[in-house]
Design a protein around this motif. Structure first.
Motif, PDB file in Angstrom:
ATOM      1  N   PHE B 117       0.828  -1.315  -0.076  1.00  0.00           N
ATOM      2  CA  PHE B 117      -0.131  -0.172   0.093  1.00  0.00           C
ATOM      3  C   PHE B 117       0.914   1.205  -0.049  1.00  0.00           C
ATOM      4  CE2 PHE B 117      -3.909   2.211   0.026  1.00  0.00           C
ATOM      5  CZ  PHE B 117      -3.988   3.106   0.813  1.00  0.00           C
ATOM      6  N   GLU B 118       2.052   1.387   0.652  1.00  0.00           N
ATOM      7  CA  GLU B 118       3.051   2.378   0.448  1.00  0.00           C
ATOM      8  C   GLU B 118       3.568   2.714  -0.966  1.00  0.00           C
ATOM      9  OE1 GLU B 118       6.328   1.409   3.139  1.00  0.00           O
ATOM     10  OE2 GLU B 118       5.218   1.287   4.963  1.00  0.00           O
ATOM     11  N   ARG B 120       1.225   3.380  -3.442  1.00  0.00           N
ATOM     12  CA  ARG B 120       0.023   3.554  -3.948  1.00  0.00           C
ATOM     13  C   ARG B 120       0.188   4.704  -4.731  1.00  0.00           C
ATOM     14  NH1 ARG B 120       0.284   5.001   1.100  1.00  0.00           N
ATOM     15  NH2 ARG B 120      -0.404   7.021   1.890  1.00  0.00           N
ATOM     16  N   ASP B 124      -4.623   5.203  -8.307  1.00  0.00           N
ATOM     17  CA  ASP B 124      -5.703   4.673  -7.295  1.00  0.00           C
ATOM     18  C   ASP B 124      -6.297   3.329  -7.730  1.00  0.00           C
ATOM     19  OD1 ASP B 124      -7.639   8.031  -6.654  1.00  0.00           O
ATOM     20  OD2 ASP B 124      -5.790   7.003  -5.887  1.00  0.00           O
ATOM     21  N   GLY B 127      -4.065   1.352  -5.953  1.00  0.00           N
ATOM     22  CA  GLY B 127      -4.423   1.498  -4.353  1.00  0.00           C
ATOM     23  C   GLY B 127      -5.768   0.749  -3.991  1.00  0.00           C
ATOM     24  N   VAL B 128      -6.660   0.828  -4.598  1.00  0.00           N
ATOM     25  CA  VAL B 128      -7.920   0.408  -4.345  1.00  0.00           C
ATOM     26  C   VAL B 128      -7.930  -1.228  -4.193  1.00  0.00           C
ATOM     27  CG1 VAL B 128      -9.277   0.097  -6.673  1.00  0.00           C
ATOM     28  CG2 VAL B 128     -10.511   0.737  -4.315  1.00  0.00           C
ATOM     29  N   ASN B 131      -5.933  -1.860  -1.225  1.00  0.00           N
ATOM     30  CA  ASN B 131      -6.674  -1.774   0.131  1.00  0.00           C
ATOM     31  C   ASN B 131      -7.760  -2.432   0.378  1.00  0.00           C
ATOM     32  OD1 ASN B 131      -6.884   0.496   2.148  1.00  0.00           O
ATOM     33  ND2 ASN B 131      -8.859   1.156   1.273  1.00  0.00           N
ATOM     34  N   SER B 132      -8.543  -2.909  -0.553  1.00  0.00           N
ATOM     35  CA  SER B 132      -9.587  -3.942  -0.596  1.00  0.00           C
ATOM     36  C   SER B 132      -9.083  -5.204   0.070  1.00  0.00           C
ATOM     37  CB  SER B 132     -10.270  -4.120  -1.777  1.00  0.00           C
ATOM     38  OG  SER B 132     -10.680  -2.949  -2.383  1.00  0.00           O
ATOM     39  N   PHE B 168      -8.987   2.911 -12.494  1.00  0.00           N
ATOM     40  CA  PHE B 168     -10.111   2.723 -11.508  1.00  0.00           C
ATOM     41  C   PHE B 168     -11.039   2.088 -11.691  1.00  0.00           C
ATOM     42  CE2 PHE B 168     -10.670   3.793  -6.979  1.00  0.00           C
ATOM     43  CZ  PHE B 168     -12.075   4.124  -6.888  1.00  0.00           C
TER      44      PHE B 168
END
Lengths: 267, 202
Positions: B117-118, B120, B124, B127-128, B131-132, B168
């Motif tokens: 995650f760092e 990201r 996005d 990242g998503v 993150n999910s 995204f």
């Protein structure tokens, strides 16, 4: 009555409270009914209410790049201007992201704050788009489409901020519901009488005022704003006779439903 | 392979030295070492690359670990490769009904998610997805992942490694696939932002 007519709070709990007991209760409740109906009016109110609030929080996280500043900003809003706002705490939100191992204890506070802002921003955007996609599949049927309202998908503008327009009905034309409402002044009178005249709530005062206009001066155009003021009365009026109104807000819906021989139930 | 009609001698060409290449599985393409291939350039399709898109240029060629490369991308590719290997090992252990071993691999995979995650800043879309997966594991509360959940996570990470700059909207389709495998991909605390005053108090 084996069917349910879903009010906005049910849609909210189903789509915007993932993993919560309220979502579980709503899902479980839906299973009790043969058919479940979602009126597009619910979708409209949901988009303009809780979904819009999530979009606001997302945009605030994008703007500030800080979870703590975002929480501070939200908590400072007057409830009058932000009906869906709730006081939140940084600690609770931070704790909810801990996965163990190399956790937040090893990150500097500013970096942690920024990381958490990104985590919740991404999670909100993901939830908003995915719940929009699912909205018409929560019930067995989506009914009562509104000619005056466009169900437009949420978008992100080029800066990453949410654009939920349109959130209101087309103000150039009379409310689609007006005709049907005006055809039943008997029901409108009962609904009006179910709202205490002495109530000091703006919601009640506005609702009574609009109902009174529909009864006494049916030739006057029902505006988009007035349609919104009708709110809970719309659910009572348009709920099919063979269905119950499923809502978590019995306090407002039960008296209205009862006034015209309908039933409101909680999950 | 060339065949001589005169002497029936089969001539085989020398094979390159074995390299630690992840084997091809049900979906996706093998992630090959950068020095191995010489393939013609094919103009990529619009939109993000995915495991099902025949991308001619391997990702490690596109983003070699040189001084000039964007560090986040290079690091992410390395981390993703390791994460994919862990999930593959977890799947294999699960298939052999060694659930404890499978869960151990998942625990190590879980430890890599913060580092992933760092990175990201890649985008996005990247990242998503990460993150999910993070919240999916938070919401498991220690419960082991099922084979389907392992497979969905593994497959999606392979696609992500092959196309880290995923759009995204396409990434949300991948998140929906994770959700469809039974993973709870949203933070439960998210509803802390929403007021419940409209509801009748018990």
């Amino acid at each position: 009555m084996n069917d349910a007519y879903l009010e906005t709070t049910i849609l909210t709990n189903l789509l915007l409270k993932p993993g919560s007991k309220k979502q579980q209760a709503a899902k479980f409740a839906l299973g009790r009914y043969g058919e479940t109906f979602l009126p597009v009016y619910s979708i409209k109110e949901w988009k303009n209410g809780p979904l819009d609030h999530y979009a606001y929080v997302h945009d605030k996280l994008l703007q500030t790049k800080s979870l703590s500043n975002t929480i501070g900003a939200i908590n400072s809003l007057s409830p009058f201007f932000a009906g869906y706002k709730k006081s939140t705490s940084f600690e609770a939100l931070e704790a909810a992201t801990r996965l163990g191992g190399r956790d937040s204890a090893t990150i500097s506070p500013p970096d942690l704050d920024r990381q958490l802002a990104d985590r919740y921003r991404l999670a909100l955007a993901s939830l908003i788009f995915r719940s929009w996609k699912k909205r018409r599949s929560v019930a067995t049927k989506t009914i009562q489409d509104l000619d005056c309202y466009i169900e437009a998908k949420p978008k992100l503008d080029r800066n990453g901020y949410f654009d939920l327009k349109p959130q209101k009905c087309d103000s150039e034309r009379e409310c689609t519901l007006a005709n049907q409402l005006k055809q039943r002044p008997d029901l409108l009178k009962k609904l009006r009488d179910a709202i205490p005249e002495s109530s000091s709530r703006d919601e009640d005062k506005n609702r009574r005022k609009v109902l009174k206009q529909l009864i006494n001066t049916p030739k006057r155009t029902l505006t988009e704003e007035q349609c919104r003021f009708l709110g809970d009365a719309v659910f009572a009026f348009f709920c099919p006779a063979h269905a119950i109104i499923l809502t978590t807000n019995l306090k407002d819906h039960a008296p209205l439903a009862q006034a015209i021989d309908k039933v409101a139930q909680k999950p | 392979m060339a065949t001589s009609t005169m002497t029936d001698t089969i001539i085989t060409f020398p094979k390159p030295a074995a390299r630690p290449i992840p084997p091809v599985r049900e979906t996706g393409i093998a992630l090959r070492d950068a020095t191995q291939l010489a393939v013609p350039f094919i103009k990529p399709r619009r939109g993000s690359a995915s495991a099902t898109t025949p991308s001619a240029i391997p990702i490690d060629v596109l983003y070699p670990a040189t001084k000039e490369s964007a560090p986040d991308v290079v690091t992410a590719l390395d981390l993703l490769a390791k994460a994919i290997k862990l999930l593959e090992d977890a799947r294999q252990a699960n298939k052999k009904t060694d659930m404890v071993l499978a869960d151990r691999y998942v625990q190590r995979f879980q430890s890599s998610l913060s580092s992933l995650f760092e990175r990201r800043s890649i985008g996005d879309g990247y990242g998503v997805i990460i993150n999910s997966l993070h919240f999916a594991l938070v919401n498991q509360h220690g419960q082991p992942l099922s084979y389907d959940q392992l497979t969905a996570s593994w497959r999606i990470l392979k696609e992500l490694r092959n196309g880290p700059f995923i759009q995204f909207e396409e990434a949300l389709d991948r998140v929906a696939e994770l959700e469809a495998s039974g993973l709870q991909v949203d933070p439960v605390a998210i509803s802390d932002f929403l007021n419940d005053d409209e509801e009748e108090n018990e």
